[in-house]
Write a protein that holds these residues in place. Sequence first.
Motif, PDB file in Angstrom:
ATOM      1  N   UNK A  98       0.830  -1.208   0.000  1.00  0.00           N
ATOM      2  CA  UNK A  98       0.000   0.000   0.000  1.00  0.00           C
ATOM      3  C   UNK A  98       0.864   1.257   0.000  1.00  0.00           C
ATOM      4  N   UNK A  99       1.934   1.240   0.757  1.00  0.00           N
ATOM      5  CA  UNK A  99       2.849   2.387   0.783  1.00  0.00           C
ATOM      6  C   UNK A  99       3.513   2.567  -0.581  1.00  0.00           C
ATOM      7  N   UNK A 100       3.996   1.469  -1.142  1.00  0.00           N
ATOM      8  CA  UNK A 100       4.682   1.506  -2.435  1.00  0.00           C
ATOM      9  C   UNK A 100       3.771   2.036  -3.544  1.00  0.00           C
ATOM     10  N   UNK A 101       2.495   1.666  -3.509  1.00  0.00           N
ATOM     11  CA  UNK A 101       1.542   2.075  -4.543  1.00  0.00           C
ATOM     12  C   UNK A 101       0.920   3.448  -4.274  1.00  0.00           C
ATOM     13  N   UNK A 102       1.287   4.078  -3.163  1.00  0.00           N
ATOM     14  CA  UNK A 102       0.739   5.398  -2.852  1.00  0.00           C
ATOM     15  C   UNK A 102      -0.677   5.357  -2.312  1.00  0.00           C
ATOM     16  N   UNK A 103      -1.102   4.215  -1.820  1.00  0.00           N
ATOM     17  CA  UNK A 103      -2.449   4.062  -1.275  1.00  0.00           C
ATOM     18  C   UNK A 103      -2.532   4.637   0.133  1.00  0.00           C
ATOM     19  N   UNK A 104      -1.416   4.561   0.857  1.00  0.00           N
ATOM     20  CA  UNK A 104      -1.412   4.996   2.249  1.00  0.00           C
ATOM     21  C   UNK A 104      -0.051   5.574   2.603  1.00  0.00           C
ATOM     22  N   UNK A 105      -0.058   6.457   3.580  1.00  0.00           N
ATOM     23  CA  UNK A 105       1.170   6.970   4.180  1.00  0.00           C
ATOM     24  C   UNK A 105       1.195   6.527   5.626  1.00  0.00           C
ATOM     25  N   UNK A 106       2.288   6.725   6.253  1.00  0.00           N
ATOM     26  CA  UNK A 106       2.378   6.429   7.672  1.00  0.00           C
ATOM     27  C   UNK A 106       1.904   7.598   8.503  1.00  0.00           C
ATOM     28  N   UNK A 107       1.914   7.398   9.802  1.00  0.00           N
ATOM     29  CA  UNK A 107       1.591   8.483  10.724  1.00  0.00           C
ATOM     30  C   UNK A 107       2.753   9.477  10.746  1.00  0.00           C
ATOM     31  N   UNK A 108       3.935   8.968  10.360  1.00  0.00           N
ATOM     32  CA  UNK A 108       5.129   9.794  10.175  1.00  0.00           C
ATOM     33  C   UNK A 108       5.990   9.067   9.141  1.00  0.00           C
ATOM     34  N   UNK A 109       7.153   9.600   8.848  1.00  0.00           N
ATOM     35  CA  UNK A 109       8.040   8.939   7.886  1.00  0.00           C
ATOM     36  C   UNK A 109       8.543   7.596   8.390  1.00  0.00           C
ATOM     37  N   UNK A 110       8.614   7.434   9.697  1.00  0.00           N
ATOM     38  CA  UNK A 110       9.173   6.201  10.255  1.00  0.00           C
ATOM     39  C   UNK A 110       8.170   5.343  11.018  1.00  0.00           C
ATOM     40  N   UNK A 111       6.942   5.822  11.173  1.00  0.00           N
ATOM     41  CA  UNK A 111       5.929   5.056  11.907  1.00  0.00           C
ATOM     42  C   UNK A 111       4.659   4.931  11.076  1.00  0.00           C
TER      43      UNK A 111
ATOM     44  N   UNK B 246      -6.283   2.287  15.786  1.00  0.00           N
ATOM     45  CA  UNK B 246      -7.571   2.212  15.094  1.00  0.00           C
ATOM     46  C   UNK B 246      -7.592   3.247  13.971  1.00  0.00           C
ATOM     47  N   UNK B 247      -8.131   2.866  12.835  1.00  0.00           N
ATOM     48  CA  UNK B 247      -8.175   3.766  11.681  1.00  0.00           C
ATOM     49  C   UNK B 247      -9.367   4.707  11.799  1.00  0.00           C
ATOM     50  N   UNK B 248      -9.141   5.958  11.448  1.00  0.00           N
ATOM     51  CA  UNK B 248     -10.230   6.940  11.485  1.00  0.00           C
ATOM     52  C   UNK B 248     -11.089   6.799  10.236  1.00  0.00           C
ATOM     53  N   UNK B 249     -12.302   7.293  10.346  1.00  0.00           N
ATOM     54  CA  UNK B 249     -13.227   7.231   9.214  1.00  0.00           C
ATOM     55  C   UNK B 249     -12.713   8.083   8.049  1.00  0.00           C
ATOM     56  N   UNK B 250     -12.053   9.203   8.333  1.00  0.00           N
ATOM     57  CA  UNK B 250     -11.536  10.017   7.233  1.00  0.00           C
ATOM     58  C   UNK B 250     -10.327   9.354   6.576  1.00  0.00           C
ATOM     59  N   UNK B 251      -9.479   8.665   7.343  1.00  0.00           N
ATOM     60  CA  UNK B 251      -8.346   7.962   6.737  1.00  0.00           C
ATOM     61  C   UNK B 251      -8.825   6.793   5.886  1.00  0.00           C
ATOM     62  N   UNK B 252      -9.888   6.129   6.321  1.00  0.00           N
ATOM     63  CA  UNK B 252     -10.488   5.068   5.515  1.00  0.00           C
ATOM     64  C   UNK B 252     -10.937   5.623   4.163  1.00  0.00           C
ATOM     65  N   UNK B 253     -11.549   6.799   4.169  1.00  0.00           N
ATOM     66  CA  UNK B 253     -12.012   7.421   2.922  1.00  0.00           C
ATOM     67  C   UNK B 253     -10.840   7.734   1.995  1.00  0.00           C
ATOM     68  N   UNK B 254      -9.738   8.216   2.549  1.00  0.00           N
ATOM     69  CA  UNK B 254      -8.552   8.531   1.747  1.00  0.00           C
ATOM     70  C   UNK B 254      -8.003   7.264   1.098  1.00  0.00           C
ATOM     71  N   UNK B 255      -7.910   6.186   1.855  1.00  0.00           N
ATOM     72  CA  UNK B 255      -7.389   4.932   1.317  1.00  0.00           C
ATOM     73  C   UNK B 255      -8.266   4.409   0.186  1.00  0.00           C
ATOM     74  N   UNK B 256      -9.571   4.420   0.395  1.00  0.00           N
ATOM     75  CA  UNK B 256     -10.481   3.947  -0.657  1.00  0.00           C
ATOM     76  C   UNK B 256     -10.365   4.830  -1.885  1.00  0.00           C
ATOM     77  N   UNK B 257     -10.324   6.137  -1.695  1.00  0.00           N
ATOM     78  CA  UNK B 257     -10.197   7.061  -2.817  1.00  0.00           C
ATOM     79  C   UNK B 257      -8.901   6.807  -3.583  1.00  0.00           C
ATOM     80  N   UNK B 258      -7.818   6.536  -2.860  1.00  0.00           N
ATOM     81  CA  UNK B 258      -6.541   6.253  -3.518  1.00  0.00           C
ATOM     82  C   UNK B 258      -6.586   4.941  -4.300  1.00  0.00           C
ATOM     83  N   UNK B 259      -7.295   3.965  -3.810  1.00  0.00           N
ATOM     84  CA  UNK B 259      -7.405   2.691  -4.531  1.00  0.00           C
ATOM     85  C   UNK B 259      -8.279   2.840  -5.767  1.00  0.00           C
ATOM     86  N   UNK B 260      -9.425   3.494  -5.619  1.00  0.00           N
ATOM     87  CA  UNK B 260     -10.335   3.634  -6.762  1.00  0.00           C
ATOM     88  C   UNK B 260      -9.800   4.611  -7.798  1.00  0.00           C
ATOM     89  N   UNK B 261      -9.050   5.609  -7.357  1.00  0.00           N
ATOM     90  CA  UNK B 261      -8.445   6.592  -8.249  1.00  0.00           C
ATOM     91  C   UNK B 261      -9.477   7.166  -9.224  1.00  0.00           C
TER      92      UNK B 261
END
Length: 159
Positions: free
Chosen positions: A59-72, A78-93
């Motif tokens: 997911x990181x490699x494909x740009x679907x998700x980022x970390x909470x920081x560069x190293x974490x 627990x995932x937030x509802x807004x972060x879930x939306x970002x991940x889905x949006x990144x997958x559906x593109x």
Amino acid sequence: EKGIISGDGTGKFNPKDKVTREQFLKMIIEAASIEADNAENTFEDVKPDAWYVNYVLTAKKLGIVNGMSDTEFGIGAAISRQDMAVIINNILDIDVDISTNKDLFKDDSAIASYAYKSVYSMKSLGILNGYNDGSYNPQGKLTRAEAAKVISMVMDIIK
């Protein structure tokens, strides 16, 4: 039915339990039929022998998700509802024009700027909706029941 979301090992689904960031990535990557492979690990909290390692790194490699920081990444959080939306949006593109959207959530101002377009894009596609009171609760933590619903909706779109 597809094995994307399973119970807790005791025969219970636990619909109100929270979904962690790595659990949601596993669900959505499997739902989207993305090949999870090993990629470079830049996260200190992603252990090389953990069950989730290929999902997170893919997911990181494909740009679907980022970390909470560069190293974490945020393993166990627990995932937030807004972060879930970002991940889905990144997958559906899918580029959805939200500029004419007049049907805003009651707590619209609580949606983070990085997630705003994703939340409303997923709303316009019918993947996300709010609560009966008109709110979205963007920082609220995603439940297993909510995850099952959005995963099903995503699968309908990507058939």
